[in-house]
Design an enzyme around this catalytic site. Structure first.
Site, short mmCIF file in Angstrom:
data_model
loop_
_atom_site.label_atom_id
_atom_site.label_comp_id
_atom_site.label_asym_id
_atom_site.label_seq_id
_atom_site.Cartn_x
_atom_site.Cartn_y
_atom_site.Cartn_z
N CYS A 21 0.80 -1.22 0.00
CA CYS A 21 0.00 0.00 0.00
C CYS A 21 0.83 1.28 0.00
CB CYS A 21 -0.96 -0.01 1.19
SG CYS A 21 -2.08 -1.43 1.16
N PHE B 78 1.15 -3.43 4.14
CA PHE B 78 1.42 -4.79 4.61
C PHE B 78 2.86 -5.16 4.28
CE2 PHE B 78 -3.20 -6.57 4.44
CZ PHE B 78 -3.53 -5.79 5.52
N HIS C 63 -2.48 8.21 6.19
CA HIS C 63 -2.84 6.94 5.58
C HIS C 63 -4.29 6.62 5.94
CE1 HIS C 63 -2.21 3.02 3.79
NE2 HIS C 63 -2.66 2.45 4.88
N LYS D 138 -9.36 8.42 2.42
CA LYS D 138 -9.92 7.08 2.26
C LYS D 138 -11.35 7.02 2.78
CE LYS D 138 -5.54 4.50 2.44
NZ LYS D 138 -4.60 5.61 2.71
N HIS E 138 -9.83 2.57 -0.14
CA HIS E 138 -8.42 2.22 -0.10
C HIS E 138 -8.08 1.42 -1.36
CE1 HIS E 138 -4.50 1.11 0.99
NE2 HIS E 138 -4.69 0.58 2.18
N GLU F 29 -0.34 5.48 13.37
CA GLU F 29 0.17 6.70 12.74
C GLU F 29 -0.09 7.93 13.60
OE1 GLU F 29 -1.34 8.00 8.97
OE2 GLU F 29 -3.17 6.85 9.20
#
Length: 423
Positions: free
Chosen positions: A170, A406, A310, A342, A347, A321
């Site tokens: 990502c 990931f 994110h 998002k 996403h 985060e």
């Protein structure tokens, strides 16, 4: 490394809610969401049944029937976005040495849509153990290798310089653009066509995320399913899309009178070497990426005006985060607006980092911070200013945008107005 400064002079975005930069920004600045119940296939067998889909007609956007037949949906996105970015920049690529024009395209899952569709065809809907290859699309090999995305874009723009696919989950979009910036800075190229694309909304992808319960099972209100930083969130909403940019050296852009959206002033990426999907709660690796990106930009953290998070909408990511912002920016983190787009466009895996770069540049262009939609019940462990529900007018000269992927990938990029940064 040379002192060349790299700027964005052209961009195109394909995102849920509308194709094109104008439609994209209208959606974000209006705080509208493009998430809905999946229409591409019957989602009823799946735990998560919502996604952020693009209403995309490839022929309407200039692709010939043969191109549509040859290219996976994600490749189509990339080619349309590349053409749009070049047109937006006004750059005459024919006047450049083609060996000094390069391409980088990020993608997390490659031609998932095409491969999923072709397997269903050659296996007769999964009924054949020994598949019949004669029913496959003639260009099936190009679906198998993500490098076909970069090859298609390079062919489209006539670039004969470095051509690379970046696949870091990502963070692929951020890392693709970051790699392109480094190639210009070191003097290997003069122009880069850089960005990312993914079209992952397919049965196999939904099944994979269902298995680890990463996506939301909230089906009753699809438009409110993506809830980053909200205490009631329960997973992310899958999306799709692409964003592609024209990057060039600042002096060259100024000489040709190009419009400059933003300078990419700093970039860094780190890994947590910890877990395939898990995150350390202290956010140390993301904080380190932010620190290095700020150092490269020669910018103290208290000069950041907005953080494009994110913000996937999973508890561990949002808290991770939030900790990273506090760790890297100190008290300034509490004074800095943070938001997650998002919440509106879902996403799109490898593409989202590039789409968020576009959102960051447009926030500067319009002096407007896009909101975090669907944020009604703040998570007490996420105690920063997440700009709930409505966009905010604010002078925005420097933006930090981050990504988490990931595999433990953590990336950060600083965008600034060229006259804001000390060279």
């Amino acid at each position: 490394m040379s002192g060349r400064r790299v700027v964005i002079t052209g961009m195109e975005v394909l995102a849920p809610g509308g194709v094109g930069v104008k439609n994209f920004w209208e959606l974000l600045s209006g705080g509208r969401t493009a998430t809905r119940r999946i229409t591409f296939f019957d989602p009823s067998p799946f735990r998560s049944q919502v996604a952020a889909e693009i209403d995309f007609d490839p022929e309407m956007h200039g692709l010939r029937p043969q191109e549509v037949r040859r290219m996976d949906r994600a490749a189509q996105f990339a080619v349309v976005a590349a053409r749009g970015a070049v047109a937006d920049s006004g750059i005459e690529l024919d006047s450049y040495d083609p060996f000094r024009v390069g391409v980088t395209i990020g993608s997390a899952v490659g031609a998932t849509t095409g491969l999923d569709q072709e397997y269903r065809i050659v296996s007769d809907g999964g009924r054949l153990e020994l598949v019949d290859h004669e029913y496959a699309v003639p260009h099936l090999y190009e679906y198998l290798v993500p490098s076909s995305f970069t090859a298609e874009v390079a062919r489209t723009v006539g670039a004969r310089g470095p051509s690379t696919v970046v696949s870091t989950g990502c963070t692929s979009g951020l890392d693709s653009v970051g790699h392109a910036v480094e190639l210009i800075r070191e003097g290997s190229v003069d122009v880069m066509i850089a960005g990312a694309t993914d079209a992952p909304i397919s049965p196999i992808t939904m099944a994979c995320f269902d298995a680890i319960k990463a996506t939301t099972p909230r089906h009753d209100e699809p438009e409110r399913a993506s809830r980053p930083f909200d205490g009631t969130r329960n997973g992310f909403v899958l999306g799709e899309g692409a964003a592609v940019f024209v990057l060039e050296e600042l002096e060259s852009a100024a000489a040709r009178g190009a419009h400059v959206y933003a300078e990419i002033a700093g970039y860094a990426t780190r890994s947590n070497a910890y877990h395939m999907t898990g995150l350390r709660p202290d956010g140390a690796e993301m904080a380190e990426a932010i620190r290095v990106a700020l150092d490269e930009a020669r910018m103290p953290g208290d000069q950041i005006d907005y953080i494009n998070a994110h913000g996937s909408g999973t508890k561990q990511n949002d808290r991770h985060e939030t900790a990273a912002f506090k760790r890297s920016l100190g008290d300034h983190a509490y004074r800095t607006p943070v938001s997650s787009i998002k919440s509106m466009v879902g996403h799109s895996l490898g593409a989202i980092g590039a789409i968020e770069i576009a959102a960051s540049a447009l926030a500067m262009e319009n002096n407007t911070v896009p909101p975090t939609a669907n944020l009604h019940t703040p998570d007490p462990e996420c105690d920063l200013d997440y700009v709930p529900l409505e966009a905010r007018d604010q002078l925005t000269d420097a933006v930090l945008t981050v990504g988490s992927g990931f595999g433990g990938f953590q990336s950060a990029m600083v965008l600034a107005r060229p006259d804001r940064r000390v060279a």
